[in-house]
Write an enzyme that holds these catalytic residues in place. Structure first.
Site, PDB file in Angstrom:
ATOM      1  N   GLY A   9       0.848  -1.186   0.000  1.00 23.40           N
ATOM      2  CA  GLY A   9       0.000   0.000   0.000  1.00 23.40           C
ATOM      3  C   GLY A   9       0.879   1.229   0.000  1.00 23.40           C
ATOM      4  O   GLY A   9       1.985   1.214  -0.541  1.00 23.40           O
ATOM      5  N   CYS A  10       0.423   2.295   0.625  1.00 22.89           N
ATOM      6  CA  CYS A  10       1.207   3.535   0.690  1.00 22.89           C
ATOM      7  C   CYS A  10       2.570   3.244   1.311  1.00 22.89           C
ATOM      8  O   CYS A  10       2.659   2.662   2.389  1.00 22.89           O
ATOM      9  CB  CYS A  10       0.458   4.587   1.501  1.00 22.89           C
ATOM     10  SG  CYS A  10       1.408   6.100   1.744  1.00 22.89           S
TER      11      CYS A  10
END
Length: 157
Positions: A9-10
């Protein structure tokens, strides 16, 4: 020292998370397996590069094993969702373990098989070779150290 890359993800939170693991010597964030050389953050977010927001991890295998790193990684991702983690949606947010050493591929495959027993849905986390890695812009490096109250899909409390 061994090297491995994680897409979780981020990359801001993923980097901070791995920095907290004993045996991890160095991390950086960047764009992995891009079909465009030296993409910008904006190009990655547009979806035109097919790059993954990834964290480079250099670790001392005498202090932490790849199996332990994968176990830790699976505690902060949902490996059954493709192209999304938390509120972050897009192909750049897909999850994956990307290897440099071809011998790691088999270990990762076996580890994913073991972990599958913990999930009712199939694991869609990628297990692929690192083909290329472009360092992200400086403001992304150690972002949550510089901005302790910045957005993060991983809970550290």
């Amino acid at each position: 020292m061994k090297q491995i890359y994680f897409g979780g993800g981020c990359f801001w939170g993923t980097q901070k998370y791995f920095d907290l693991i004993k045996g991890v010597q160095k991390t950086s964030v960047g764009y992995l397996n891009s079909n465009m050389k030296n993409p910008t953050y904006e190009q990655v977010c547009s979806g035109q590069t097919n790059a993954v927001e990834a964290v480079f991890v250099e670790y001392d295998e005498n202090k932490v094993s790849l199996n332990e790193l994968i176990d830790a990684f699976f505690k902060v991702i949902d490996p059954t969702i493709r192209n999304r983690q938390g509120n972050d949606i897009g192909t750049q947010y897909r999850t994956g373990v990307y290897w440099v050493d071809p011998q790691d591929e088999q270990l990762i495959t076996q580890k994913f098989r073991e972990l599958q027993a913990n999930y009712p849905k199939p694991i869609v986390t990628e297990n692929r070779a690192m083909e290329n890695y472009f360092l992200a812009e400086e403001y992304h490096q150690d972002y949550l150290k510089k901005n302790p109250h910045g957005y993060c899909h991983i809970k550290f409390d």
